[in-house]
Scaffold this active site. Sequence first.
Site, short mmCIF file in Angstrom:
data_model
loop_
_atom_site.label_atom_id
_atom_site.label_comp_id
_atom_site.label_asym_id
_atom_site.label_seq_id
_atom_site.Cartn_x
_atom_site.Cartn_y
_atom_site.Cartn_z
N LYS A 124 1.00 4.20 -2.75
CA LYS A 124 0.64 5.57 -2.39
C LYS A 124 1.80 6.54 -2.65
O LYS A 124 1.59 7.68 -3.05
CB LYS A 124 0.19 5.64 -0.93
CG LYS A 124 -1.16 4.95 -0.66
CD LYS A 124 -2.25 5.50 -1.55
CE LYS A 124 -3.64 5.22 -1.02
NZ LYS A 124 -4.70 5.71 -1.92
N TYR A 184 0.83 -1.21 0.00
CA TYR A 184 0.00 0.00 0.00
C TYR A 184 0.87 1.26 0.00
O TYR A 184 0.62 2.21 -0.76
CB TYR A 184 -0.89 -0.06 1.24
CG TYR A 184 -1.82 1.09 1.44
CD1 TYR A 184 -2.96 1.24 0.66
CD2 TYR A 184 -1.60 2.02 2.46
CE1 TYR A 184 -3.84 2.29 0.87
CE2 TYR A 184 -2.47 3.06 2.69
CZ TYR A 184 -3.59 3.19 1.89
OH TYR A 184 -4.45 4.23 2.11
P1 NAI Z 1 -13.67 3.07 1.72
O1 NAI Z 1 -13.48 1.60 1.67
O2 NAI Z 1 -14.76 3.61 2.57
O3 NAI Z 1 -13.85 3.65 0.24
C1 NAI Z 1 -13.10 3.21 -0.84
C2 NAI Z 1 -14.04 2.90 -1.98
O4 NAI Z 1 -13.30 2.46 -3.14
C3 NAI Z 1 -15.03 1.78 -1.66
O5 NAI Z 1 -16.36 2.22 -1.82
C4 NAI Z 1 -14.68 0.68 -2.65
O6 NAI Z 1 -15.81 -0.08 -3.09
C5 NAI Z 1 -14.07 1.47 -3.78
N1 NAI Z 1 -13.23 0.63 -4.65
C6 NAI Z 1 -12.35 -0.31 -4.27
N2 NAI Z 1 -11.81 -0.89 -5.34
C7 NAI Z 1 -12.34 -0.29 -6.43
C8 NAI Z 1 -12.16 -0.45 -7.82
N3 NAI Z 1 -11.31 -1.37 -8.32
N4 NAI Z 1 -12.85 0.35 -8.66
C9 NAI Z 1 -13.72 1.28 -8.18
N5 NAI Z 1 -13.94 1.44 -6.87
C10 NAI Z 1 -13.27 0.68 -6.00
O7 NAI Z 1 -12.27 3.70 2.18
P2 NAI Z 1 -11.83 5.20 2.52
O8 NAI Z 1 -11.19 5.17 3.86
O9 NAI Z 1 -12.90 6.17 2.24
O10 NAI Z 1 -10.62 5.39 1.48
C11 NAI Z 1 -10.67 6.22 0.35
C12 NAI Z 1 -9.25 6.45 -0.13
O11 NAI Z 1 -8.50 7.16 0.86
C13 NAI Z 1 -8.47 5.17 -0.43
O12 NAI Z 1 -7.64 5.38 -1.55
C14 NAI Z 1 -7.61 5.02 0.81
O13 NAI Z 1 -6.47 4.25 0.58
C15 NAI Z 1 -7.29 6.47 1.12
N6 NAI Z 1 -6.85 6.74 2.47
C16 NAI Z 1 -7.71 6.58 3.52
C17 NAI Z 1 -7.29 6.87 4.80
C18 NAI Z 1 -8.18 6.77 5.96
O14 NAI Z 1 -7.73 7.11 7.08
N7 NAI Z 1 -9.41 6.32 5.80
C19 NAI Z 1 -5.89 7.29 5.08
C20 NAI Z 1 -5.11 7.47 3.91
C21 NAI Z 1 -5.58 7.19 2.66
#
Ligand code: NAI
Length: 321
Positions: free
Chosen positions: A169, A165
Amino acid sequence: MTIRYDGRVAVVTGGGNGLGRDYCLHLAQRGAKVVVNDLGGSGAGQGASHAAADKVVDEIRAAGGEAVASHDSVATREGGAAVIEAAVKSFGRVDIVINNAGFLRNNRFEDLTDEQIDAVLGVHLKGAFYVTQPAYRVMKDQGYGRILFTASASGLFGHPWQANYAAAKAGLLGLMHVVSLEGERHGILANALLPTAHTRLAAEMHEGWMEATNVSKFLGEIDFATLAPNMGVEHNTPLALYLVSERCRSTHAAYSAVAGRYAHVFIGSADGWSNGVGRLATPEEVEAHWGEITDRGRYHLPHSVYEEFLPATERVKAGSR
Ligand code: NAI
């Protein structure tokens, strides 16, 4: 609400949950037409369902906004193309792309499988290429675009059990640097966001990483009780929305959001040490000058590869004196 997106078309990948959902709702509320892309799988990227994207589209429409769903996976070339096609077919242009889709498959470094490495690099890093390349072509023709890459503190500062990851990133930062340099003359700005929020991804962290006590020992020092009310996704949205607005002038930069604290994150190069022109340094001299090499009292923030040469040249000249 002086920052608005009327007439603008925004694509948010992974817009069906967590951070992406909140970006979609607020972009639409401020006038953007939104493509809510989401494959609809689990926090580990397993399975698929139309429900996640459809629900957000329904919410936007119920509030009087305009949105369409895309259920394509960003992790394939065809999927990325289809996401952008949905925007162009439905709304005729693409002004904003927020690359946000992703999932976690954490493991101890030496135990990471090819499947865990490929899937995580695929969705975060390659997915950003697959979505942003077709979008960029449209933006270039329009002479306008705003691109946001979702990086992570894990990639820039490190987190145990997240080598796959973190590499993805941090890779997005390199992608952002180049897209922003090439895009600037076409009116395309690109930045990276390091968000923090309590989302369903927390369940994918696995406590095993705490064996790395050089990192986990700091957990006890964080005042989570104070920060708790600010750990929702909505505390990331103001920064994300500003960065994809017409008013934003920033490009080629990374910003962090931690519990409502917004800050520029940057990579600098120390002034350093040089032996001078034509004088080859030895490893022993490098060791002897380690203090100067690592001294951050004076540093530079190069805007491109070549801008690192300018202060380096001064240092080499100084080394000759
Ligand atoms: P989340 O799981 O709530 O949302 C991520 C969404 O991406 C999900 O709805 C999922 O279905 C969708 N997804 C996954 N694979 C996919 C694909 N191949 N095609 C289209 N959609 C797809 O997670 P969250 O926490 O909202 O994360 C959003 C972004 O922020 C991610 O990139 C995550 O790595 C990043 N991030 C989150 C942090 C946190 O503290 N929550 C910290 C740093 C980065």
